[in-house]
Design an enzyme around this catalytic site. Structure first.
Site, short mmCIF file in Angstrom:
data_model
loop_
_atom_site.label_atom_id
_atom_site.label_comp_id
_atom_site.label_asym_id
_atom_site.label_seq_id
_atom_site.Cartn_x
_atom_site.Cartn_y
_atom_site.Cartn_z
N PHE A 9 -11.85 -4.85 31.90
CA PHE A 9 -13.22 -4.39 31.66
C PHE A 9 -13.34 -2.86 31.67
O PHE A 9 -14.41 -2.32 31.48
CB PHE A 9 -14.16 -4.99 32.70
CG PHE A 9 -14.11 -6.50 32.75
CD1 PHE A 9 -14.42 -7.26 31.63
CD2 PHE A 9 -13.70 -7.16 33.90
CE1 PHE A 9 -14.34 -8.64 31.65
CE2 PHE A 9 -13.64 -8.56 33.94
CZ PHE A 9 -13.95 -9.29 32.81
N TYR B 195 -9.95 5.69 53.57
CA TYR B 195 -11.10 5.40 52.71
C TYR B 195 -12.28 6.30 53.06
O TYR B 195 -12.60 6.51 54.24
CB TYR B 195 -11.50 3.93 52.82
CG TYR B 195 -10.51 2.96 52.21
CD1 TYR B 195 -9.46 3.40 51.40
CD2 TYR B 195 -10.61 1.59 52.44
CE1 TYR B 195 -8.56 2.51 50.84
CE2 TYR B 195 -9.70 0.69 51.88
CZ TYR B 195 -8.68 1.16 51.09
OH TYR B 195 -7.77 0.28 50.54
N SER C 82 -7.11 -4.65 43.10
CA SER C 82 -7.45 -4.50 41.68
C SER C 82 -7.15 -5.79 40.90
O SER C 82 -6.47 -5.76 39.87
CB SER C 82 -6.69 -3.32 41.06
OG SER C 82 -7.23 -2.96 39.81
N PRO C 83 -7.67 -6.94 41.37
CA PRO C 83 -7.31 -8.22 40.77
C PRO C 83 -7.86 -8.45 39.37
O PRO C 83 -7.39 -9.35 38.67
CB PRO C 83 -7.89 -9.24 41.76
CG PRO C 83 -9.04 -8.53 42.41
CD PRO C 83 -8.59 -7.11 42.52
N LEU C 84 -8.83 -7.65 38.94
CA LEU C 84 -9.34 -7.82 37.58
C LEU C 84 -8.59 -6.94 36.58
O LEU C 84 -8.82 -7.03 35.37
CB LEU C 84 -10.84 -7.49 37.53
CG LEU C 84 -11.75 -8.34 38.41
CD1 LEU C 84 -13.21 -7.96 38.20
CD2 LEU C 84 -11.54 -9.84 38.17
N GLY C 85 -7.69 -6.10 37.08
CA GLY C 85 -6.91 -5.24 36.19
C GLY C 85 -7.79 -4.29 35.41
O GLY C 85 -8.84 -3.86 35.88
N GLU D 68 -10.91 -0.85 29.89
CA GLU D 68 -10.29 -0.32 28.67
C GLU D 68 -10.66 -1.18 27.47
O GLU D 68 -10.88 -2.38 27.60
CB GLU D 68 -8.76 -0.26 28.83
CG GLU D 68 -8.29 0.67 29.93
CD GLU D 68 -6.77 0.75 30.00
OE1 GLU D 68 -6.10 0.29 29.04
OE2 GLU D 68 -6.27 1.28 31.00
#
Length: 288
Positions: A207, A47, A201-204, A209
């Site tokens: 928000f 990171y 990346s739990p929200l995919g 696309e």
């Protein structure tokens, strides 16, 4: 992992790869997260082009937080092209010497004597289970890591490594819009063998696309967020939390209000049909 927080704080974007928080800002963020009960911090050696761990370590040293109050996760294995490593191309290294060296480097940068959990970041076609087991056994015997796990591994890859050394964590991509882990045996395996799933990346891409699918999902999210008096991102996290594998979302935000919101997902229990309604919209068809 001992007593991790259910909502895990991902540190990938704290530094050079994102918000570029100062050491002071990071120190304050650590204190804020711990005060909210978010005591688990997710790192990887790569990171910030191999800089983020050291900056977090400095920030942690400046903070008022005691080491025993938090859990630190880090990962090794990915060799980025160029940069400080001067690699000719991106590749993976899981030699015994490299795994041990990488763990010790993370300890030095994070200014800690041990990692609560140490993960192999991505699977390599050249993984040697015996060699990995030797490295992990040595690190655990010396008290440098408490728990061992993997990240982005398929069930067969987990089995390959687990024949030689126990695996307690698998960190995977998982969200309403990336739920293949429910269909390819990944979550079944973790549930069966008591392996803790962590979801990055739990929200995919809800928000990120704008298309017919995300439009339909957002309409339902709006209805559900109104019903449960919460925000759309909380509904997405509550969808993950309902799975029986007891998945822990790794959230990457540095926005304090969003962290507060995320914690409220623990108390939102979607109705069974609401959960499947969201899945149906993501699939674009009713479940089979």
């Amino acid at each position: 992992m001992e007593h991790p927080s259910k909502i895990i704080i991902g540190c990938m974007t704290w530094g050079a790869w994102g918000k570029q928080l100062t050491i002071q800002q990071q120190s304050e963020m650590i204190e804020f997260c711990v005060a909210q009960g978010n005591t688990t911090f997710d790192h990887a050696d790569i990171y910030g082009d191999y800089t983020s761990e050291a900056h977090f370590g400095e920030a942690f040293a400046k903070s008022s937080v005691q080491r025993e109050a938090i859990q630190l996760i880090s990962k090794c294995g990915i060799q980025l092209e160029g940069g400080v490593r001067n690699n000719r191309l991106k590749h993976y290294n899981y030699s015994k010497e490299y795994i041990i060296c990488s763990a010790e480097e993370s300890l030095r940068k994070l200014k800690t004597d041990y990692l609560d959990t140490f993960l192999l970041h991505r699977p390599s076609p050249l993984m040697e289970p015996d060699e990995i087991a030797e490295a992990i056994s040595k690190l655990q015997a010396e008290g440098k890591i408490k728990a061992f796990g993997v990240s982005n591994f398929t069930p067969s890859q987990v089995n390959l490594i687990a024949t030689k050394t126990p695996i307690s964590v698998n960190q995977i991509e998982f969200s309403l819009t990336q739920h293949t882990a429910m269909e390819n045996g990944t979550l079944d395996q973790m549930l069966q063998h008591n392996i803790q799933p962590l979801a990055w990346s739990p929200l995919g891409f809800i928000f990120r696309e704008s298309n017919d699918k995300t439009t339909q999902i957002k309409i339902l999210l709006g209805d559900l967020s109104a019903k449960y008096n919460t925000t759309e991102d909380v509904i997405l996290l509550s969808w993950i939390l309902k799975h029986p594998a007891k998945i822990s979302p790794v959230i990457g935000t540095t926005n304090k209000q969003r962290i507060l919101n995320a914690n409220t997902a623990l108390s939102v229990n979607l109705e069974l049909e609401e959960w499947f309604q969201l899945l149906e919209l993501s699939k674009g068809k009713p479940v089979a």
